[in-house]
Design a protein around this motif. Structure first.
Motif, PDB file in Angstrom:
ATOM      1  N   MET A 150       0.847  -1.200   0.000  1.00 45.27           N
ATOM      2  CA  MET A 150       0.000   0.000   0.000  1.00 45.27           C
ATOM      3  C   MET A 150       0.882   1.249   0.000  1.00 45.27           C
ATOM      4  O   MET A 150       1.871   1.326   0.715  1.00 45.27           O
ATOM      5  N   ALA A 151       0.538   2.203  -0.809  1.00 38.49           N
ATOM      6  CA  ALA A 151       1.319   3.427  -0.938  1.00 38.49           C
ATOM      7  C   ALA A 151       1.204   4.287   0.317  1.00 38.49           C
ATOM      8  O   ALA A 151       0.159   4.307   0.981  1.00 38.49           O
ATOM      9  N   ARG A 152       2.273   4.962   0.630  1.00 36.52           N
ATOM     10  CA  ARG A 152       2.276   5.910   1.739  1.00 36.52           C
ATOM     11  C   ARG A 152       1.695   7.223   1.227  1.00 36.52           C
ATOM     12  O   ARG A 152       2.061   7.710   0.153  1.00 36.52           O
ATOM     13  N   ARG A 153       0.785   7.810   2.000  1.00 36.51           N
ATOM     14  CA  ARG A 153       0.096   9.032   1.581  1.00 36.51           C
ATOM     15  C   ARG A 153       0.690  10.252   2.274  1.00 36.51           C
ATOM     16  O   ARG A 153       0.575  10.384   3.493  1.00 36.51           O
ATOM     17  N   LEU A 154       1.311  11.123   1.472  1.00 33.44           N
ATOM     18  CA  LEU A 154       1.923  12.340   2.000  1.00 33.44           C
ATOM     19  C   LEU A 154       1.093  13.554   1.612  1.00 33.44           C
ATOM     20  O   LEU A 154       0.721  13.713   0.444  1.00 33.44           O
ATOM     21  N   LEU A 155       0.829  14.401   2.596  1.00 29.39           N
ATOM     22  CA  LEU A 155       0.103  15.649   2.368  1.00 29.39           C
ATOM     23  C   LEU A 155       1.054  16.805   2.653  1.00 29.39           C
ATOM     24  O   LEU A 155       1.590  16.920   3.760  1.00 29.39           O
ATOM     25  N   PHE A 156       1.306  17.638   1.639  1.00 32.53           N
ATOM     26  CA  PHE A 156       2.188  18.790   1.770  1.00 32.53           C
ATOM     27  C   PHE A 156       1.356  20.048   1.991  1.00 32.53           C
ATOM     28  O   PHE A 156       0.403  20.294   1.250  1.00 32.53           O
ATOM     29  N   LEU A 157       1.750  20.843   3.000  1.00 31.10           N
ATOM     30  CA  LEU A 157       1.006  22.053   3.322  1.00 31.10           C
ATOM     31  C   LEU A 157       1.910  23.276   3.353  1.00 31.10           C
ATOM     32  O   LEU A 157       3.026  23.225   3.866  1.00 31.10           O
ATOM     33  N   CYS A 158       1.388  24.375   2.807  1.00 28.76           N
ATOM     34  CA  CYS A 158       2.000  25.695   2.977  1.00 28.76           C
ATOM     35  C   CYS A 158       0.846  26.672   3.206  1.00 28.76           C
ATOM     36  O   CYS A 158      -0.245  26.242   3.584  1.00 28.76           O
TER      37      CYS A 158
END
Length: 108
Positions: free
Chosen positions: A1-9
């Protein structure tokens, strides 16, 4: 299962969309990005937080704002600060270099 990354600025115009673009085809990852400001291009939603395995913010201030506004949605969520200032344009080569370097510990 893919790792889910959320990028925030802040605005989702420069740093987080650049991060989303450069890691979009990385094996073993799913990526998304959003902004913490109400007038961001893509304002952060609780659904995005629920989706994410790891939340990567650009600055310490972003983590504070995230915690203040979305504390209920952050239970059990890991948040990392990349320490990347708002000094770059979209897809700036130096921004890309910094993102690759600072994200390395979080990549599969």
């Amino acid at each position: 299962m893919a790792r889910r990354l959320l990028f925030l600025c802040s605005q989702n115009k420069l740093r987080s969309p650049t991060a989303e673009a450069i890691f979009a085809d990385h094996p073993g990852l799913e990526v998304d990005s959003a902004g913490l400001n109400h007038d961001a291009v893509v304002p952060l939603s609780p659904e995005q937080l629920a989706w994410a395995d790891l939340i990567l913010v650009m600055e310490k201030e972003h983590r504070q704002r995230l915690t203040r506004r979305f504390s209920r949605s952050l239970a059990g969520k890991r948040i990392a600060i990349l320490n990347i200032p708002d000094d770059f344009e979209f897809m700036d080569p130096e921004l890309i270099r910094l993102l690759r370097l600072r994200c390395r510990p979080y990549l599969p």
